[in-house]
Scaffold this motif. Structure first.
Motif, short mmCIF file in Angstrom:
data_model
loop_
_atom_site.label_atom_id
_atom_site.label_comp_id
_atom_site.label_asym_id
_atom_site.label_seq_id
_atom_site.Cartn_x
_atom_site.Cartn_y
_atom_site.Cartn_z
N GLU A 2 -6.24 -42.78 22.83
CA GLU A 2 -6.49 -41.41 22.38
C GLU A 2 -5.25 -40.54 22.59
OE1 GLU A 2 -9.79 -42.91 23.36
OE2 GLU A 2 -9.70 -42.82 21.23
N GLU A 3 -4.57 -40.75 23.72
CA GLU A 3 -3.40 -39.93 24.01
C GLU A 3 -2.19 -40.38 23.19
OE1 GLU A 3 -0.72 -38.88 27.86
OE2 GLU A 3 -2.89 -38.90 28.12
N SER A 4 -1.83 -41.63 23.28
CA SER A 4 -0.72 -42.18 22.50
C SER A 4 -0.85 -43.69 22.45
CB SER A 4 0.62 -41.79 23.13
OG SER A 4 1.66 -42.44 22.44
N TRP A 5 -0.77 -44.23 21.25
CA TRP A 5 -0.93 -45.66 21.06
C TRP A 5 0.28 -46.41 21.59
CZ3 TRP A 5 -5.35 -47.38 18.28
CH2 TRP A 5 -5.45 -48.77 18.18
N THR A 6 1.45 -45.78 21.53
CA THR A 6 2.71 -46.48 21.81
C THR A 6 3.22 -46.28 23.23
OG1 THR A 6 3.98 -44.61 20.99
CG2 THR A 6 3.40 -46.33 19.40
N LYS A 7 2.46 -45.65 24.09
CA LYS A 7 2.92 -45.37 25.45
C LYS A 7 1.94 -45.88 26.50
CE LYS A 7 5.07 -41.06 24.10
NZ LYS A 7 4.97 -39.62 24.15
N LEU A 8 2.50 -46.25 27.64
CA LEU A 8 1.69 -46.55 28.81
C LEU A 8 1.88 -45.42 29.80
CD1 LEU A 8 2.33 -50.35 29.52
CD2 LEU A 8 0.40 -49.32 28.36
N ILE A 9 0.81 -44.99 30.43
CA ILE A 9 0.89 -43.95 31.45
C ILE A 9 1.14 -44.64 32.79
CG2 ILE A 9 -0.33 -42.06 32.57
CD1 ILE A 9 -2.06 -42.03 29.91
N VAL A 10 2.15 -44.17 33.51
CA VAL A 10 2.50 -44.75 34.80
C VAL A 10 1.78 -43.96 35.88
CG1 VAL A 10 4.39 -45.26 36.39
CG2 VAL A 10 4.77 -45.39 33.93
N HIS A 11 1.05 -44.66 36.75
CA HIS A 11 0.36 -44.01 37.86
C HIS A 11 1.08 -44.35 39.16
CE1 HIS A 11 -3.03 -42.57 35.53
NE2 HIS A 11 -3.03 -43.74 34.91
N LEU A 12 1.30 -43.32 39.97
CA LEU A 12 1.98 -43.48 41.26
C LEU A 12 1.06 -43.04 42.37
CD1 LEU A 12 5.39 -41.92 40.15
CD2 LEU A 12 4.84 -44.34 40.32
N ARG A 13 1.38 -43.45 43.62
CA ARG A 13 0.60 -43.02 44.78
C ARG A 13 1.49 -42.90 46.00
NH1 ARG A 13 -3.16 -48.22 44.74
NH2 ARG A 13 -1.56 -49.79 44.89
N LYS A 14 0.93 -42.29 47.06
CA LYS A 14 1.70 -42.02 48.27
C LYS A 14 1.98 -43.26 49.12
CE LYS A 14 1.08 -37.23 49.63
NZ LYS A 14 2.42 -36.87 49.28
N ASP A 15 1.02 -44.18 49.20
CA ASP A 15 1.21 -45.35 50.06
C ASP A 15 1.20 -46.62 49.22
OD1 ASP A 15 -1.42 -45.20 49.33
OD2 ASP A 15 -2.21 -45.82 51.26
N ALA A 16 1.62 -47.71 49.83
CA ALA A 16 1.72 -48.98 49.11
C ALA A 16 0.34 -49.44 48.63
CB ALA A 16 2.36 -50.04 49.99
N GLY A 17 -0.69 -49.12 49.39
CA GLY A 17 -2.04 -49.48 48.99
C GLY A 17 -2.31 -50.97 49.07
N MET A 18 -1.48 -51.68 49.80
CA MET A 18 -1.66 -53.12 49.95
C MET A 18 -2.06 -53.45 51.37
SD MET A 18 1.53 -54.85 47.95
CE MET A 18 1.16 -56.40 48.72
N PRO A 19 -2.92 -54.41 51.55
CA PRO A 19 -3.19 -54.85 52.92
C PRO A 19 -1.94 -55.53 53.46
CG PRO A 19 -4.26 -56.28 51.33
CD PRO A 19 -3.68 -55.13 50.56
N ALA A 20 -1.80 -55.55 54.75
CA ALA A 20 -0.63 -56.18 55.36
C ALA A 20 -0.56 -57.64 54.93
CB ALA A 20 -0.71 -56.08 56.87
N SER A 21 0.65 -58.12 54.70
CA SER A 21 0.80 -59.49 54.22
C SER A 21 0.38 -60.47 55.32
CB SER A 21 2.24 -59.76 53.81
OG SER A 21 3.06 -59.82 54.95
N SER A 22 0.10 -61.69 54.92
CA SER A 22 -0.36 -62.70 55.87
C SER A 22 0.72 -63.01 56.92
CB SER A 22 -0.77 -63.96 55.13
OG SER A 22 0.32 -64.45 54.37
#
Length: 166
Positions: free
Chosen positions: A138-158
């Motif tokens: 709906e916004e634009s067929w030819t673009k991807l919207i990039v989403h960012l956040r404050k933290d890595a959002g990943m659990p600690a690696s093994s």
């Protein structure tokens, strides 16, 4: 010196020029088969699907894409079907383009983002980690919207968990 040079003329007469012998050969496209132009996809109404692997990377946008823990995801196509180039739109208005004639991979997208942010210090970035990409037709067929956040959002690696246990 006013005489015509017959030997030179006869030598030239027997040779065909490049223009007459050369057929108009156009080099085949360097793109791989199955890789589409984003504008063609829009014209045909083919919808894009973004690779889900981009959402769990925990990649910091001002660091090299090679710092991603799972290097295998970098080889995967960013979208299905693969495209030659795609614009990546940031919430604050910045736009970068990821290009690859053989199909834009996740690494190509990360490289394009990194090129814009590599000179920025950590404290300059409000949201330094990539959360993922979103495609909104709906916004634009030819673009991807990039989403960012404050933290890595990943659990600690093994590896880190094992080190903590010891």
């Amino acid at each position: 010196m006013s005489e015509e040079l017959t030997k030179v003329d006869s030598a030239v007469q027997g040779i065909e020029t490049k223009e007459t012998t050369k057929e108009s050969k156009r080099r085949a496209s360097a793109s791989a088969s199955g890789v589409m132009n984003i504008n063609d996809l829009e014209a045909q109404g083919i919808e894009l699907q973004v690779a889900k692997e981009t959402q769990g990377t925990g990649w910091k946008i001002n660091t090299s894409p090679s710092t991603v823990e799972d290097k295998e995801i970098l080889k995967k196509f960013l979208t299905t079907p693969p495209v030659k180039k795609i614009d990546l739109h940031f919430p604050l208005g910045l736009e970068v383009t990821a290009r690859n004639l053989k199909g834009v991979t996740i690494k190509d997208a990360f490289d394009a983002i990194h090129k814009q942010y590599k000179k920025r210090a950590d404290d300059e970035l409000d949201l330094p980690y990539l959360a993922g990409f979103e495609w909104d037709k709906e916004e634009s067929w030819t673009k991807l919207i990039v989403h960012l956040r404050k933290d890595a959002g990943m659990p600690a690696s093994s590896k880190k968990k094992k080190a903590a246990k010891e």
